[in-house]
Scaffold this active site. Structure first.
Site, PDB file in Angstrom:
ATOM      1  CD  GLU A  28       3.127  -5.646   1.575  1.00 54.82           C
ATOM      2  OE1 GLU A  28       4.471  -4.933   1.985  1.00 54.82           O
ATOM      3  OE2 GLU A  28       2.921  -6.119   0.806  1.00 54.82           O
ATOM      4  CG  HIS A  29       2.881   0.084   0.472  1.00 53.62           C
ATOM      5  ND1 HIS A  29       3.402   1.096   0.785  1.00 53.62           N
ATOM      6  CD2 HIS A  29       2.913  -1.461   0.204  1.00 53.62           C
ATOM      7  CE1 HIS A  29       4.549  -0.136  -0.012  1.00 53.62           C
ATOM      8  NE2 HIS A  29       4.068  -1.420  -0.796  1.00 53.62           N
TER       9      HIS A  29
ATOM     10  CD  GLU B 143       6.426  -2.006  -3.981  1.00 53.48           C
ATOM     11  OE1 GLU B 143       6.791  -3.165  -3.302  1.00 53.48           O
ATOM     12  OE2 GLU B 143       5.645  -1.401  -3.635  1.00 53.48           O
TER      13      GLU B 143
ATOM     14  CG  HIS C 142       1.289  -4.175  -2.827  1.00 52.32           C
ATOM     15  ND1 HIS C 142       1.561  -2.847  -3.649  1.00 52.32           N
ATOM     16  CD2 HIS C 142       2.457  -5.087  -2.686  1.00 52.32           C
ATOM     17  CE1 HIS C 142       2.917  -2.657  -3.633  1.00 52.32           C
ATOM     18  NE2 HIS C 142       3.665  -3.638  -2.623  1.00 52.32           N
TER      19      HIS C 142
END
Length: 438
Positions: free
Chosen positions: A66-67, A143, A63
């Site tokens: 992904e950023h 997040e 993840h």
């Protein structure tokens, strides 16, 4: 640059007749579906890596990447990446799952070349600078905090921890934790990126107003020297012994006005031929307003606003769960009703009317979901990367139609009779929920 184009697959797999498939040097697979009369294109790159591929010391890396891939390449910084897509009115995003990651854009057909160039450069040539890692670490921690403020979302992670174990790849949250994200270094993330983001472990998928031959030219130009050698596409994720699962309760204490619970068990793995029968069962049990759980818990008794069942699958296992949100004082009654319906369906199966309605719901959902290019692109990418096949719509509809009452009853007896696990989030202190899974 030689390549192999076909609409066929190795023995044991299938492909929809309207889909073109090419394997480029380096093992990169390109699948597309041309839709005449459509003026948009959805383009995506699917990478066969997700959170279950992470060692504990790398939890959250998929993840995190992904950023980071939106932060800058040798030719564009983060602002330019965003601006170039905004300038053509396109949409761009990404998501990470347990077993794959996807980066995608949806643009006008005239802007396909831009989308291919931009997404491909992000995926293959991200800079991953130290400054970007530190900046995005703060964003991800925010997040996580935002996610933690949504109990109806968090409880699904709680259930996964109860079912598979909190420290296992399938039991950990995809996003990682505050501790794991805080500990990740630029070096470890960059190493993960180099090892996992290789052409043989990727699938390019596109759907809409496009020509497959032109798409291939654009992809080959964008990937450049990475498309070399005689590597074959990475095989499907290996299917060995199913990971351990547990019959346990995990309670997360929260001062909330509503209790959130997920009661469930292991489900079917991705390639299980009974998955269509399980889909029909899921629809009848908790998939809509006429489902048993909705009628018994919400309509007849007013005990919950939201109640539903769901099934998900992985390469070697799956899960089946029932979610409900209710007042803390009603949680025991709601759990009793959930268990009652699970046991009843396992024992008696469905009625003719339930079978008919659920099959109709599945058919409609499938066909209506293919009305936009993004859904079709996702179907192509997942079909190639994680299923190893892409069934035609008619074939899927035929398999749904072929499900019988006996098929549903058989899968219900199996899945719904397995040991239960429970995830609970709410103001319960040291309340004992062990009877709920007895």
């Amino acid at each position: 640059m030689p390549h192999r184009t076909n609409t066929a697959r190795p023995v044991g797999t299938a492909v929809a007749p309207s889909v073109r498939r090419t394997v480029l040097p380096g093992g990169l697979r390109v699948v597309s579906e041309a839709l005449p009369g459509v003026r948009s294109v959805a383009f995506g790159i699917w990478v066969g890596v997700g959170s279950r591929d992470e060692k504990p010391s790398l939890a959250g890396s998929s993840h995190f990447l992904e950023h980071l891939l939106f932060k800058g390449t040798p030719t564009r910084d983060a602002l330019e990446i965003a601006a170039v897509m905004d300038a053509v009115g396109g949409e761009m995003n990404a998501f990470t799952a347990k077993e794959y990651t996807c980066y995608y854009a949806r643009v006008l057909d005239d802007d396909l070349a831009l989308a291919v160039d931009l997404i491909s450069e992000m995926v293959t040539s991200s800079l991953l600078t130290t400054d970007d890692v530190e900046s995005e670490r703060g964003v991800i921690l925010e997040e996580i905090a935002m996610h933690d403020d949504e109990p109806a979302d968090v409880v699904h992670d709680t259930f996964s921890a109860a079912l598979f174990g909190a420290e296992t790849p399938l039991g950990r949250p995809v996003i990682g934790s505050v501790d794991s994200v805080g500990a990740l270094s630029r070096t470890s993330i960059a190493g993960y990126y180099r090892r996992r983001y290789t052409p043989d472990n990727m699938v390019v998928a596109a759907s809409g107003g496009l020509d497959h031959s032109r798409l291939l030219r654009l992809v080959k130009k964008a990937f450049g020297p990475l498309l070399a050698g005689d590597a074959e596409p990475a095989p499907l994720r290996s299917v060995g012994r199913a990971p351990s699962s547990y019959s346990s309760v995990v309670v997360e204490e929260r001062t909330t006005e509503q209790a959130n619970v997920v009661l469930g068990t292991t489900g079917l793995r991705r390639d299980d031929p009974r998955r269509f029968a399980l889909g029909v069962l899921n629809g009848a049990l908790g998939g809509g307003m006429s489902s048993r759980l909705f009628q018994e818990i919400r309509e007849k008794r007013g005990l919950a606003y939201s109640v539903y069942s769901y099934a998900s699958s992985h390469a070697d296992t799956g899960l089946f769960g029932v979610y409900a949100g209710c007042m803390p004082s009603k949680v025991d009654e709601v759990l009793d009703l959930c268990r009652e319906q699970l046991a009843l369906v396992a024992d008696k199966g469905l009625t003719d009317d339930e079978l008919r309605r659920s099959k109709g719901q599945m058919r409609g959902s499938l066909v209506l979901g293919l009305e936009d290019t993004g859904s079709r692109m996702s179907r192509l990418g997942k079909g190639e990367l994680v299923h190893g096949e892409l069934l035609s719509v008619d074939d899927v509809l035929g398999r749904i139609d072929a499900v019988t009452l006996d098929d549903v009853h058989a899968v219900a007896r199996d899945v719904l009779s397995r040991p239960l696990s429970l995830g609970v989030l709410g103001p319960f202190g040291d309340k004992d929920f062990s009877e709920a899974i007895a």
